[in-house]
Design a protein around this motif. Structure first.
Motif, PDB file in Angstrom:
ATOM      1  N   ASN A 246       0.836  -1.205   0.000  1.00 54.23           N
ATOM      2  CA  ASN A 246       0.000   0.000   0.000  1.00 54.23           C
ATOM      3  C   ASN A 246       0.873   1.258   0.000  1.00 54.23           C
ATOM      4  O   ASN A 246       1.971   1.248   0.535  1.00 54.23           O
ATOM      5  CB  ASN A 246      -0.908   0.012   1.220  1.00 54.23           C
ATOM      6  CG  ASN A 246      -1.730  -1.249   1.324  1.00 54.23           C
ATOM      7  OD1 ASN A 246      -1.176  -2.329   1.496  1.00 54.23           O
ATOM      8  ND2 ASN A 246      -3.031  -1.127   1.226  1.00 54.23           N
ATOM      9  N   PRO A 247       0.365   2.345  -0.581  1.00 58.58           N
ATOM     10  CA  PRO A 247       1.148   3.588  -0.626  1.00 58.58           C
ATOM     11  C   PRO A 247       1.516   4.141   0.755  1.00 58.58           C
ATOM     12  O   PRO A 247       2.597   4.670   0.947  1.00 58.58           O
ATOM     13  CB  PRO A 247       0.230   4.564  -1.366  1.00 58.58           C
ATOM     14  CG  PRO A 247      -0.707   3.710  -2.129  1.00 58.58           C
ATOM     15  CD  PRO A 247      -0.882   2.457  -1.334  1.00 58.58           C
TER      16      PRO A 247
ATOM     17  N   LYS B 271     -11.737   2.117  11.159  1.00 57.04           N
ATOM     18  CA  LYS B 271     -12.615   2.958  10.328  1.00 57.04           C
ATOM     19  C   LYS B 271     -11.808   3.718   9.278  1.00 57.04           C
ATOM     20  O   LYS B 271     -12.212   3.798   8.110  1.00 57.04           O
ATOM     21  CB  LYS B 271     -13.384   3.930  11.231  1.00 57.04           C
ATOM     22  CG  LYS B 271     -14.386   4.797  10.501  1.00 57.04           C
ATOM     23  CD  LYS B 271     -15.137   5.690  11.480  1.00 57.04           C
ATOM     24  CE  LYS B 271     -16.071   6.642  10.745  1.00 57.04           C
ATOM     25  NZ  LYS B 271     -16.747   7.554  11.664  1.00 57.04           N
ATOM     26  N   MET B 272     -10.676   4.268   9.675  1.00 59.80           N
ATOM     27  CA  MET B 272      -9.841   5.028   8.747  1.00 59.80           C
ATOM     28  C   MET B 272      -9.334   4.142   7.619  1.00 59.80           C
ATOM     29  O   MET B 272      -9.412   4.513   6.446  1.00 59.80           O
ATOM     30  CB  MET B 272      -8.667   5.658   9.507  1.00 59.80           C
ATOM     31  CG  MET B 272      -7.688   6.439   8.649  1.00 59.80           C
ATOM     32  SD  MET B 272      -6.379   5.418   7.920  1.00 59.80           S
ATOM     33  CE  MET B 272      -5.527   4.810   9.358  1.00 59.80           C
TER      34      MET B 272
ATOM     35  N   PHE C 242     -10.158   4.473   3.358  1.00 58.16           N
ATOM     36  CA  PHE C 242      -9.153   4.750   2.327  1.00 58.16           C
ATOM     37  C   PHE C 242      -9.100   3.677   1.228  1.00 58.16           C
ATOM     38  O   PHE C 242      -8.343   3.824   0.266  1.00 58.16           O
ATOM     39  CB  PHE C 242      -7.771   4.962   2.945  1.00 58.16           C
ATOM     40  CG  PHE C 242      -7.543   6.383   3.361  1.00 58.16           C
ATOM     41  CD1 PHE C 242      -7.099   7.326   2.442  1.00 58.16           C
ATOM     42  CD2 PHE C 242      -7.784   6.791   4.657  1.00 58.16           C
ATOM     43  CE1 PHE C 242      -6.895   8.648   2.809  1.00 58.16           C
ATOM     44  CE2 PHE C 242      -7.578   8.103   5.036  1.00 58.16           C
ATOM     45  CZ  PHE C 242      -7.142   9.037   4.109  1.00 58.16           C
ATOM     46  N   LYS C 243      -9.873   2.619   1.368  1.00 58.99           N
ATOM     47  CA  LYS C 243     -10.059   1.615   0.313  1.00 58.99           C
ATOM     48  C   LYS C 243      -8.760   1.179  -0.374  1.00 58.99           C
ATOM     49  O   LYS C 243      -8.626   1.238  -1.591  1.00 58.99           O
ATOM     50  CB  LYS C 243     -11.047   2.114  -0.732  1.00 58.99           C
ATOM     51  CG  LYS C 243     -12.410   2.446  -0.152  1.00 58.99           C
ATOM     52  CD  LYS C 243     -13.351   2.941  -1.219  1.00 58.99           C
ATOM     53  CE  LYS C 243     -14.673   3.409  -0.768  1.00 58.99           C
ATOM     54  NZ  LYS C 243     -15.231   3.150   0.459  1.00 58.99           N
TER      55      LYS C 243
ATOM     56  N   ALA D 233      -8.306  -6.828   3.640  1.00 57.43           N
ATOM     57  CA  ALA D 233      -7.017  -7.124   3.009  1.00 57.43           C
ATOM     58  C   ALA D 233      -5.948  -6.100   3.365  1.00 57.43           C
ATOM     59  O   ALA D 233      -4.760  -6.356   3.178  1.00 57.43           O
ATOM     60  CB  ALA D 233      -7.183  -7.188   1.493  1.00 57.43           C
ATOM     61  N   ASN D 234      -6.343  -4.953   3.910  1.00 57.20           N
ATOM     62  CA  ASN D 234      -5.398  -3.893   4.240  1.00 57.20           C
ATOM     63  C   ASN D 234      -5.098  -3.801   5.738  1.00 57.20           C
ATOM     64  O   ASN D 234      -4.480  -2.844   6.183  1.00 57.20           O
ATOM     65  CB  ASN D 234      -5.928  -2.555   3.737  1.00 57.20           C
ATOM     66  CG  ASN D 234      -6.167  -2.600   2.252  1.00 57.20           C
ATOM     67  OD1 ASN D 234      -5.256  -2.870   1.490  1.00 57.20           O
ATOM     68  ND2 ASN D 234      -7.405  -2.374   1.831  1.00 57.20           N
ATOM     69  N   ILE D 235      -5.552  -4.796   6.483  1.00 57.63           N
ATOM     70  CA  ILE D 235      -5.291  -4.847   7.924  1.00 57.63           C
ATOM     71  C   ILE D 235      -4.511  -6.125   8.219  1.00 57.63           C
ATOM     72  O   ILE D 235      -4.966  -7.228   7.917  1.00 57.63           O
ATOM     73  CB  ILE D 235      -6.596  -4.806   8.745  1.00 57.63           C
ATOM     74  CG1 ILE D 235      -7.337  -3.492   8.496  1.00 57.63           C
ATOM     75  CG2 ILE D 235      -6.304  -4.989  10.230  1.00 57.63           C
ATOM     76  CD1 ILE D 235      -8.706  -3.407   9.153  1.00 57.63           C
TER      77      ILE D 235
END
Length: 194
Positions: free
Chosen positions: A71-72, A95-96, A100-101, A130-132
């Motif tokens: 991720n960026p 939540k944040m 940011f998807k 997938a981003n956690i």
């Protein structure tokens, strides 16, 4: 006669005790200064060279490689279920990241020594994203290697894993200010109504 012999002995013990406490205070202060110098050097290195690759264990005992996060922006957060400010902060982190998807990843490192307590805490949140990435560091090895000594503590890193900001203490990650800050990292226009 006995009192005359005991008085000098007590005086010597008191003097030795005073010198011992002064010496310990001086050594303690020197160690703190040394630790501060090491932390400054470590942060400067993270700002210039980025965070080095590390391997850890996920909460489901899978091997995790930090380099696998693409991720960026990455938030590396150290927390524990027994830490009140961490419990306060955790929902806003989730939540944040969801808002940011995929542009922001959360690598949440638990310092819990009681794995059951940690997993029970996490049941309250929707962390299936997938981003956690949920890691465990019960012996504080990773935390100490990065200079983390109080909780919660977060490192905001860019796509090259350069340290952009270190945040100590609880933050509302879904507040307007934090969303504005994170969006500024992407050079995106920030809406006034966020």
């Amino acid at each position: 006669m006995k009192n005359k012999k005991i008085a000098p002995l007590i005086f010597v013990i008191v003097v030795v005790g005073v010198f011992y406490f002064i010496y310990r205070a001086f050594i303690s202060e020197s160690l703190q200064e040394s630790q501060i110098d090491q932390q400054i050097e470590l942060f400067e290195k993270m700002k210039s060279d980025g965070l080095k690759e590390f391997t850890s264990q996920t909460i489901s005992n899978q091997e995790f490689h930090f380099s696998s996060v693409s991720n960026p922006i990455v938030i590396l957060n150290f927390w524990a279920s027994w830490c009140g400010p961490c419990v306060e902060e955790f929902p806003s982190l989730i939540k944040m990241v969801q808002s940011f998807k995929g542009q922001v990843a959360l690598v949440a490192v638990s310092l819990d020594t009681d794995e059951d307590q940690m997993k029970e805490f996490l049941k309250s949140y929707n962390t299936a994203n997938a981003n956690i990435f949920l890691l465990k560091d019960p012996d504080f090895q990773l935390a100490r290697s990065l200079g983390t000594y109080k909780l919660p503590e977060s490192y905001v890193l860019d796509n090259k894993r350069i340290l952009l900001r270190k945040i100590s203490g609880s933050v509302n990650w879904s507040s307007k200010e934090m969303i504005h800050y994170l969006k500024s990292l992407f050079n995106q226009p920030v809406k006034q109504n966020d």
